[in-house]
Design an enzyme around this catalytic site. Structure first.
Site, PDB file in Angstrom:
ATOM      1  CG  ASP A   8      60.396 -19.902   2.865  1.00  0.00           C
ATOM      2  OD1 ASP A   8      60.407 -20.886   3.618  1.00  0.00           O
ATOM      3  OD2 ASP A   8      59.986 -18.762   3.223  1.00  0.00           O
ATOM      4  CE1 TYR A  97      47.794  -4.339   5.356  1.00  0.00           C
ATOM      5  CE2 TYR A  97      49.517  -5.926   4.855  1.00  0.00           C
ATOM      6  CZ  TYR A  97      48.666  -4.906   4.458  1.00  0.00           C
ATOM      7  OH  TYR A  97      48.688  -4.465   3.157  1.00  0.00           O
ATOM      8  CE  LYS A 101      53.104  -4.545   3.954  1.00  0.00           C
ATOM      9  NZ  LYS A 101      54.123  -4.857   2.931  1.00  0.00           N
TER      10      LYS A 101
HETATM   11  C1  VAH Z   1      43.998  -5.358   3.151  1.00  0.00           C
HETATM   12  N1  VAH Z   1      44.020  -5.233   0.708  1.00  0.00           N
HETATM   13  O1  VAH Z   1      42.815  -5.100   3.062  1.00  0.00           O
HETATM   14  C2  VAH Z   1      44.851  -5.113   1.894  1.00  0.00           C
HETATM   15  C3  VAH Z   1      45.366  -3.731   1.878  1.00  0.00           C
HETATM   16  C4  VAH Z   1      44.527  -1.507   1.660  1.00  0.00           C
HETATM   17  C5  VAH Z   1      44.391  -2.723   2.411  1.00  0.00           C
HETATM   18  O2  VAH Z   1      46.562  -3.589   2.473  1.00  0.00           O
HETATM   19  O3  VAH Z   1      44.512  -5.774   4.158  1.00  0.00           O
END
Ligand code: VAH
Length: 277
Positions: A8, A97, A101
């Site tokens: 985890d 996301y 990143k």
């Molecule tokens: C997404 N496949 O669509 C992942 C990626 C390039 C995009 O990080 O969120």
């Protein structure tokens, strides 16, 4: 320890035991909630993508690991240059996301410059694989369309037909990651690099699939959440630094990707006793 163990990413103590007891020296950290599923679970995405990342950064510092953390086309936003997107430019992504990143890129580079952490990061395009289920990403259509072409013969696409995004075959993605991890540190002018292979639209990949399966039908019902995310991402990557510094070069183009995906999925369906259209 067998080849695979369950861990985890939020359980620091357990991760640490695994690293120390197995004399781990390189760590490739893929745990993350992707763009679409992250928007539906922002609190969980922040925990996994940011707290989980910090566990891995602390571990890498403590055990002097060579650390790879992927970034993504999703680390760019509507105010970034899109065609192409260079390695260094403004990054104001509009998903948790993407924000997580960019945070990963900045934290890794900070710890590299301050403490010498061997942090390495590649910004992946949409990765296309026959061996994994789609994981809640904006680029998921580009995997699903192959499964649909070989089963129902009909794909209902959640993006507009002309939505162009950078994509990469998983074989190129894995090879890029290994070659980059093996590159001598002295060759790296950056810690975070774009890697590029191809860019295509749903209509272009459908047209290429129809060379093999002429009856493929595609309907377009753009979903506002995923279309808005896709429209904020780069159309193409400038990966000239990766090509110059450590010899990156893609091998799969659209033709090779389509024929490999169709043959791989056809074999899997046949082996599973499933009909193939
Ligand atoms: C997404 N496949 O669509 C992942 C990626 C390039 C995009 O990080 O969120």
């Amino acid at each position: 320890m067998g080849p695979f163990v369950y861990a985890d990413v939020l359980d620091y103590k357990n991760l640490r035991e695994l690293v120390v007891n197995n004399r781990i020296t390189w760590l490739v950290h893929y745990s993350a909630l992707l763009s679409v599923v992250g928007e539906a679970n922002v609190a969980l995405a922040r925990k996994i993508n940011i707290t989980g990342l910090h566990n891995v950064l602390d571990l890498a510092l403590e055990s002097c690991l060579r650390l790879f953390v992927p970034s993504t086309i999703g680390a760019f936003g509507p105010s970034s240059p899109r065609d192409p997107a260079p390695d260094l430019c403004v990054q104001r992504p509009r998903t948790i996301y993407g924000v997580s990143k960019v945070h990963g890129e900045l934290m890794g580079e900070y710890l590299h410059h301050k403490y010498g952490l061997d942090f390495r990061c590649l910004r992946y395009p949409g990765v296309i694989s026959a061996n994994t289920q789609t994981g809640g990403g904006t680029t998921d259509y580009a995997v699903q369309i192959f499964h649909d072409a070989l089963s129902t013969g009909h794909h209902d696409c959640y993006l507009r037909a002309d939505t162009r995004l950078p994509m990469m075959h998983v074989g190129d993605c894995h090879r890029a990651t290994v070659e980059f991890m093996q590159a001598p540190e002295c060759q790296l002018s950056l810690r975070t690099y774009n890697i590029d292979a191809m860019s295509f639209t749903p209509e272009e990949v459908a047209t290429e699939i129809r060379k093999h399966l002429p009856h493929l039908k595609v309907t377009y019902n753009p979903d506002s959440v995923r279309q808005t995310i896709a429209d904020s991402w780069p159309v193409r990557f400038d990966d000239s630094n990766a090509r110059r510094d450590w010899g990156w070069k893609s091998t799969y183009g659209l033709e090779e990707l389509v024929s490999d995906m169709l043959s791989s999925i056809r074999d899997k369906r046949t082996n599973a006793g499933l009909p193939v259209s």
